[in-house]
Design a protein around this motif. Structure first.
Motif, PDB file in Angstrom:
ATOM      1  N   GLY A 104       0.818  -1.200   0.000  1.00 51.97           N
ATOM      2  CA  GLY A 104       0.000   0.000   0.000  1.00 51.97           C
ATOM      3  C   GLY A 104       0.854   1.253   0.000  1.00 51.97           C
ATOM      4  O   GLY A 104       1.967   1.270   0.537  1.00 51.97           O
ATOM      5  N   ARG A 105       0.355   2.302  -0.623  1.00 50.45           N
ATOM      6  CA  ARG A 105       1.007   3.613  -0.618  1.00 50.45           C
ATOM      7  C   ARG A 105      -0.008   4.671  -1.025  1.00 50.45           C
ATOM      8  O   ARG A 105      -1.137   4.348  -1.417  1.00 50.45           O
ATOM      9  N   ASP A 106       0.396   5.912  -0.951  1.00 49.49           N
ATOM     10  CA  ASP A 106      -0.465   7.016  -1.362  1.00 49.49           C
ATOM     11  C   ASP A 106      -0.496   7.081  -2.881  1.00 49.49           C
ATOM     12  O   ASP A 106       0.520   7.355  -3.512  1.00 49.49           O
ATOM     13  N   LEU A 107      -1.654   6.823  -3.459  1.00 52.88           N
ATOM     14  CA  LEU A 107      -1.790   6.830  -4.918  1.00 52.88           C
ATOM     15  C   LEU A 107      -2.353   8.145  -5.431  1.00 52.88           C
ATOM     16  O   LEU A 107      -2.408   8.361  -6.642  1.00 52.88           O
ATOM     17  N   GLY A 108      -2.789   8.996  -4.541  1.00 51.54           N
ATOM     18  CA  GLY A 108      -3.274  10.304  -4.950  1.00 51.54           C
ATOM     19  C   GLY A 108      -4.683  10.276  -5.505  1.00 51.54           C
ATOM     20  O   GLY A 108      -5.145   9.272  -6.056  1.00 51.54           O
ATOM     21  N   PHE A 114      -3.357   0.278  -8.352  1.00 49.96           N
ATOM     22  CA  PHE A 114      -2.478   0.511  -9.499  1.00 49.96           C
ATOM     23  C   PHE A 114      -1.563  -0.694  -9.627  1.00 49.96           C
ATOM     24  O   PHE A 114      -0.862  -1.050  -8.686  1.00 49.96           O
ATOM     25  N   GLY A 115      -1.593  -1.355 -10.771  1.00 55.40           N
ATOM     26  CA  GLY A 115      -0.751  -2.535 -10.902  1.00 55.40           C
ATOM     27  C   GLY A 115      -0.652  -3.050 -12.314  1.00 55.40           C
ATOM     28  O   GLY A 115      -1.284  -2.539 -13.237  1.00 55.40           O
ATOM     29  N   SER A 159      -4.332   1.856  -2.450  1.00 53.85           N
ATOM     30  CA  SER A 159      -4.335   3.116  -1.723  1.00 53.85           C
ATOM     31  C   SER A 159      -4.314   2.867  -0.220  1.00 53.85           C
ATOM     32  O   SER A 159      -5.115   2.094   0.307  1.00 53.85           O
ATOM     33  N   ASN A 160      -3.392   3.540   0.477  1.00 51.69           N
ATOM     34  CA  ASN A 160      -3.339   3.374   1.928  1.00 51.69           C
ATOM     35  C   ASN A 160      -4.165   4.428   2.658  1.00 51.69           C
ATOM     36  O   ASN A 160      -4.123   4.520   3.893  1.00 51.69           O
ATOM     37  N   SER A 161      -4.934   5.220   1.885  1.00 45.74           N
ATOM     38  CA  SER A 161      -5.765   6.247   2.511  1.00 45.74           C
ATOM     39  C   SER A 161      -7.246   6.094   2.173  1.00 45.74           C
ATOM     40  O   SER A 161      -8.066   6.869   2.650  1.00 45.74           O
ATOM     41  N   ALA A 162      -7.593   5.102   1.358  1.00 44.99           N
ATOM     42  CA  ALA A 162      -8.987   4.905   0.960  1.00 44.99           C
ATOM     43  C   ALA A 162      -9.804   4.370   2.134  1.00 44.99           C
ATOM     44  O   ALA A 162      -9.279   3.725   3.047  1.00 44.99           O
ATOM     45  N   SER A 306      -7.623   2.475 -10.933  1.00 46.14           N
ATOM     46  CA  SER A 306      -6.202   2.561 -11.195  1.00 46.14           C
ATOM     47  C   SER A 306      -5.883   3.686 -12.123  1.00 46.14           C
ATOM     48  O   SER A 306      -6.737   4.239 -12.799  1.00 46.14           O
ATOM     49  N   GLY A 307      -4.626   4.054 -12.175  1.00 47.71           N
ATOM     50  CA  GLY A 307      -4.159   5.088 -13.077  1.00 47.71           C
ATOM     51  C   GLY A 307      -2.984   4.591 -13.886  1.00 47.71           C
ATOM     52  O   GLY A 307      -2.389   3.571 -13.576  1.00 47.71           O
TER      53      GLY A 307
END
Length: 308
Positions: A104-108, A114-115, A159-162, A306-307
């Motif tokens: 997980g990370r901040d994907l904005g 995203f993968g 996402s680590n913030s969703a 995803s982006g």
């Protein structure tokens, strides 16, 4: 030496027990950033459920990649916790297995996942180079003549913030709030399997449409694509066992909604080159609680899987 660049595309599904000839999706938490480990280790069960479902319906035989001696396979991927490109030398993959690094990370923004499949560099005998590229598949897996796909695996960042909903039992569905992690995992795994990303997908796109024979038959014509050419046009409909559902490979998902592979999404896996053992997803009837009857009760905001 043959070098294949790493490719990321945005990509998810449901769980069943592995069958004897199933593909094994092996999740690696080395670069997880704490999203799946420590106090969050229970999330692994739900991710494994998504991987087990997909693995159980794919019947391809994938040759092992065994580094050793003069044969060196290096896996290239973007770390799921930081996004930094990483190279693992002398990397090996077991037969009939895909290795997927997750974290997980901040994907904005509104991006939930995203993968995609990983890249590689390889040196050694010609036979070893051939195995790295095709993993024993009969059709071409790269280039303009590609009809098949056989990666070593890849990476997925969540996402680590969703505001996630982690279902404790994905075999049933009940009303919930938040973003359904299970659905996003299935979508992202689909991209890792080549949906929207493999050369065998790209070779079947024409203008703003996907023209794969199986998908065309399932949809009733060429399938419209988003401008990114890696997702169905937002809102594309198909069905699951005769029940209408927005297709899994479209780019967004509503809060409080679960999506699984539709007939169209399964057909696209076949067009990419996978051997798929089912044409419909075997689910208990209770799963349809998230269907059209509930849409009026859920939040109207939509989130992107995803982006690029």
């Amino acid at each position: 030496m043959f070098i294949k660049p790493s490719l990321l595309a945005g990509a998810m599904l449901l769980a069943a027990s592995q069958s004897a000839n199933a593909v094994v999706i092996n999740f690696d938490y080395t670069y997880d950033g704490g999203f799946f480990t420590g106090v969050n280790s229970g999330r692994q069960t739900l991710l494994n459920a998504a991987g087990s479902f997909l693995g159980s319906i794919l019947t391809d035989s994938l040759a092992p990649i065994s580094s050793g001696g003069s044969n060196n396979f290096s896996a290239i991927f973007d770390r799921p916790d930081t996004g930094a490109q990483t190279i693992l030398n002398n990397f090996s993959v077991a037969p009939d297995t895909l290795t997927v690094f997750v974290g997980g990370r901040d994907l904005g923004g509104n991006t939930l996942g995203f993968g995609g499949y990983g890249g590689y560099s390889v040196s050694g005998t010609q036979a070893f180079l051939n195995t790295a590229e095709k993993r024993g598949q009969s059709g071409d897996t790269v280039g303009s003549s590609a009809t098949d796909f056989a990666p070593w695996g890849g990476q997925i960042s969540f996402s680590n913030s969703a505001n996630w909903y982690f279902d404790t039992n994905p075999s049933t569905t009940e009303p919930f709030s938040g973003n359904d992690f299970y659905s996003v995992a299935l979508h992202e795994l689909g991209h890792l399997l080549g949906l929207g990303s493999a050369d065998s997908w790209k070779d079947k796109t024409s203008g703003s449409n996907f023209t794969g024979a199986n998908a065309v038959a399932a949809y009733g014509g060429n399938v419209p694509l988003e401008s990114d050419k890696v997702h169905w046009l937002d809102g594309t409909q198909s069905n699951v066992n005769g029940v209408p559902q927005e297709a899994l490979l479209d780019p967004t998902i509503r809060v409080g909604t679960r999506k699984v592979y539709t007939q169209l999404d399964l057909a696209a896996l076949k067009d990419v080159g996978w051997q798929v053992s089912v044409t419909a997803v075997p689910l208990p009837s209770t799963v349809w609680l998230f269907g059209p009857a509930l849409l009026g009760l859920i939040a109207s905001s939509r989130k992107r899987y995803s982006g690029i």
